[in-house]
Design an enzyme around this catalytic site. Structure first.
Site, short mmCIF file in Angstrom:
data_model
loop_
_atom_site.label_atom_id
_atom_site.label_comp_id
_atom_site.label_asym_id
_atom_site.label_seq_id
_atom_site.Cartn_x
_atom_site.Cartn_y
_atom_site.Cartn_z
N HIS A 257 -29.70 -8.90 52.00
CA HIS A 257 -29.42 -10.29 51.65
C HIS A 257 -27.91 -10.59 51.71
CE1 HIS A 257 -30.29 -14.02 49.22
NE2 HIS A 257 -29.01 -13.88 48.95
N GLU A 258 -27.14 -9.80 51.01
CA GLU A 258 -25.70 -10.06 50.98
C GLU A 258 -25.08 -9.82 52.35
OE1 GLU A 258 -24.66 -11.67 48.59
OE2 GLU A 258 -26.29 -11.28 47.17
ZN LIG Z 1 -27.75 -15.45 48.41
#
Ligand SMILES: [Zn+2]
Length: 680
Positions: free
Chosen positions: A472-473
């Protein structure tokens, strides 16, 4: 005398890619650097205001985008350190510097002379022959001022200011009331037989709380780490009900911490502010600057998802109820029974836990897997460079290169918890991206996590949810690293809030694809690839109770929209309002005394008013976008190139719906999300 010679924050950095010289920066450098940077920023603004020439796009709009470069650089370094490597000294500097920064920002955004110049440019925008990106920049500047009231008459400006002052006070009061209610409650249990079923860790924490207060036994409260284990594991139904009621009646007891008046007044103030600016309701005001565009856009999404989710949610409830009865439960299944029985059924159904997966997710192999995916999709490569200074030995600095060898970005990774690092996971940049007279000034991006450390006998092994967090990051990081804008305020992740999670969430989709996992998810001792059954279990368990969870999020979205599409102040009963907003999403019987609105900080003490739908919106987008990869190939280079060109490189230079349609060929639909979560 502070100079570039004595303060490294003020001069040229003389590092690879002008990366922050962490090896030379000391705490005491920040305050003088901020003071000098604000002085320069103010001088930049004065220069624009006092320019005797007629306002032009260049001398006003572009000049504003370039205001305070030294301040941006200093703040970028300082606030990243505040999150990742803080100490008392930095914190006291932050206390001092934050009001200075707010004042500087306000001086710009409330300045009538600046607004007159921007307006003058805006009024002749059709004659200016601007590029699309320039049009967006002009529009953002102009609309930003207008939305804060710059175009109002003096009398209305005064009203607007009064409303917004009262609103910020009431939002604070609202949050404080909920916090006090949370902190005021505790339940002391001395009879161990009441705690059957509770896991060891939760009991230890509760015993520790009791001990800290010189009490016998165990203390439970309604903070999440204490509340959740009781709801999930306590065999004692009365105990679960007691805590459920304590949690769900916050600020709804008619006492000094009650928020009913605050809810009504906050909704009213927002409505009045929106009306002053010419909107019929607050949602229209907010959504004008969102991808969803207006209330119809939001309701369209909520209703489409509702149609598919409600029936499934009812079936899931019936399944849990049947399971509970099989295990001796009698009567009506209530909300305080839900987590308890659904957790037990989940364990029976999936037989899956973190420990089974962790050996396949050794941190350095996961990083190789994620970098490898970026290389395969976009042709970009990562090369560690030890000459780039870092703020802690645990941080690794990379140079990122494009397929043709062009330098793209500095990229830092910082994976483990330390004192001085806040919890959670995030992406940020030390420096953004922009063009300086045709020269591309590339970004410096960081991702920061709090993953379990390696031990003397084991490397760092990630849980599956940590793998998803990393993906995600990293997706946010790609948005930053691949940015290709001219103006810094439109670059990278500077996009509408309901669009910013697309690049991050789409990456999580690869994490459940066997073809991707096979490349790196190998047992850290035996080298054996992750078994197919385990991957199937991950997918199946992720969709467990998808209908119920979807309905729950939708109900919050509906409640939010009902409060913020009001066209006149609401005079009635808060609970009745809520019951009516929730009529169609109701799964459990209505319970007296509980109320969500009075404790819904997202809506009344935070920034999610008319924005709660955004959680579902982002899921719809990422599933819909990923469906193109599912269809054309997980590693399809043309699809990836189109995603890069139309989404990742573009930042906020155009309306996100236009960008999205260019990639997808059509507006997003809910089908891919429904399919992925097993709701079709
Ligand atoms: Zn996010």
């Amino acid at each position: 005398m502070v100079t570039a010679q004595t303060n490294p924050l003020l001069g040229d950095f003389n590092t690879p890619h002008d990366a922050a010289p962490f090896d030379k920066i000391e705490n005491e450098h920040f305050m003088p650097a901020f003071e000098e940077a604000i002085k320069q920023g103010k001088a930049d603004v004065e220069k624009i205001k006092n320019n005797p020439e007629t306002p032009t796009f260049e001398n006003t709009i572009v000049a504003l985008d370039e205001v305070g470069r030294l301040l941006t650089r200093t703040a970028g370094i300082f606030f990243n350190l505040m999150s990742s490597e803080t100490n008392d000294e930095l914190q006291s500097i932050a206390q001092e510097v934050s009001p200075m920064l707010t004042a500087f920002q306000n001086d710009i955004s409330l300045d009538p002379v600046l607004f007159e110049r921007i307006k003058a440019v805006y009024n002749k925008k059709d004659e200016l022959d601007l590029t699309t990106e320039q049009e967006t920049l002009l529009e953002n500047n102009y609309i930003g001022f207008v939305r804060s009231g710059a175009n109002l008459s003096d009398a209305d400006k005064e009203k607007f200011r009064e409303y917004s002052t009262e609103l910020s006070k009431l939002s604070l009061d609202f949050g404080e009331n909920v916090l006090k209610e949370t902190n005021n409650y505790q339940l002391n249990i001395t009879d161990e037989s009441k705690l059957a079923g509770m896991p060891e860790g939760a009991l230890e924490a509760a015993a520790g709380k009791a001990k800290a207060k010189d009490k016998e036994g165990w203390i439970f409260d309604i903070s999440m780490p204490s509340y959740l284990p009781v709801m999930k594991y306590a065999d004692n139904r009365e105990l679960r009900k007691e805590l459920y009621m304590a949690y769900n009646t916050k600020s709804f007891k008619g006492d000094e911490f009650d928020n009913q008046k605050n809810v009504k007044r906050i909704a009213e103030l927002r409505l009045e502010m929106a009306k002053l600016l010419g909107y019929t309701n607050y949602a229209d005001y907010v959504l004008e600057r969102r991808m969803a565009m207006n209330a119809d856009g939001v309701y369209g999404l909520l209703n489409d998802l509702y149609e598919a989710s409600y029936k499934v949610a009812k079936e899931e409830k019936a399944e849990i109820e049947a399971y509970a009865r099989k295990n001796g439960f009698e009567g009506d299944l209530m909300p305080w029974d839900w987590s308890y029985y659904s957790e037990k059924l989940k364990v029976e159904k999936f037989d899956l836990n973190d420990e089974m997966l962790k050996p396949y997710f050794e941190l350095s192999s996961v990083v190789d897997g994620v970098f490898g995916l970026a290389t395969e999709l976009f042709g970009i490569t990562f090369k560690e460079n030890k000459d780039i200074p870092v703020y802690n030995d645990e941080v690794t600095a990379y140079e990122v290169f494009d397929a043709d060898g062009t330098f793209l970005s500095v990229f830092y990774t910082d994976f483990h918890p330390r004192p001085g690092k806040r919890g959670g996971a995030w992406m940020n940049d030390f420096k953004g991206q922009w063009m300086d007279n045709g020269v591309d000034s590339r970004p410096h991006v960081t991702i920061v996590m709090n993953f379990t450390r390696p031990t003397s006998s084991k490397p760092a092994l990630l849980t599956f949810s940590e793998v998803e967090t990393l993906m995600h990051e990293f997706g946010h990081a790609l948005h930053g690293m691949l940015a290709k804008s001219t103006y810094s305020s439109l670059s990278g992740t500077n996009v509408y809030r309901d669009f910013v999670e697309l690049p991050s969430q789409i990456m999580e989709n690869w994490a459940v694809e066997k073809d991707f996992l096979d490349r790196f998810a190998k047992h850290y001792e035996t080298g054996e690839p992750i078994p197919a059954e385990l991957v199937q279990k991950i997918v199946a368990s992720q969709n467990y109770l998808a209908g119920y969870l979807s309905i729950r999020q939708l109900s919050f979205g509906y409640l939010d929209m009902q409060w913020h599409t009001l066209e006149k102040p609401f005079e009635g009963d808060v609970k009745a309002f809520e019951v009516s907003a929730w009529k169609k999403t109701q799964i459990f019987p209505e319970i007296d005394g509980v109320c969500m609105s009075t404790q819904f900080g997202h809506l009344f003490a935070g920034g999610y008013a008319a924005g709660y739908y955004g959680y579902k919106w982002a899921e719809v987008l990422d599933a819909d976008a990923f469906s193109v990869f599912k269809e054309k190939g997980l590693f399809n280079k043309e699809v990836a190139a189109s995603f890069r060109k139309n989404i990742l490189e573009k930042g906020g230079t155009e309306h996100p719906m236009i960008l999205y349609k260019r990639f997808r060929g059509q507006e997003p639909k809910v089908d891919a999300l429904l399919k992925r979560s097993g709701l079709l």
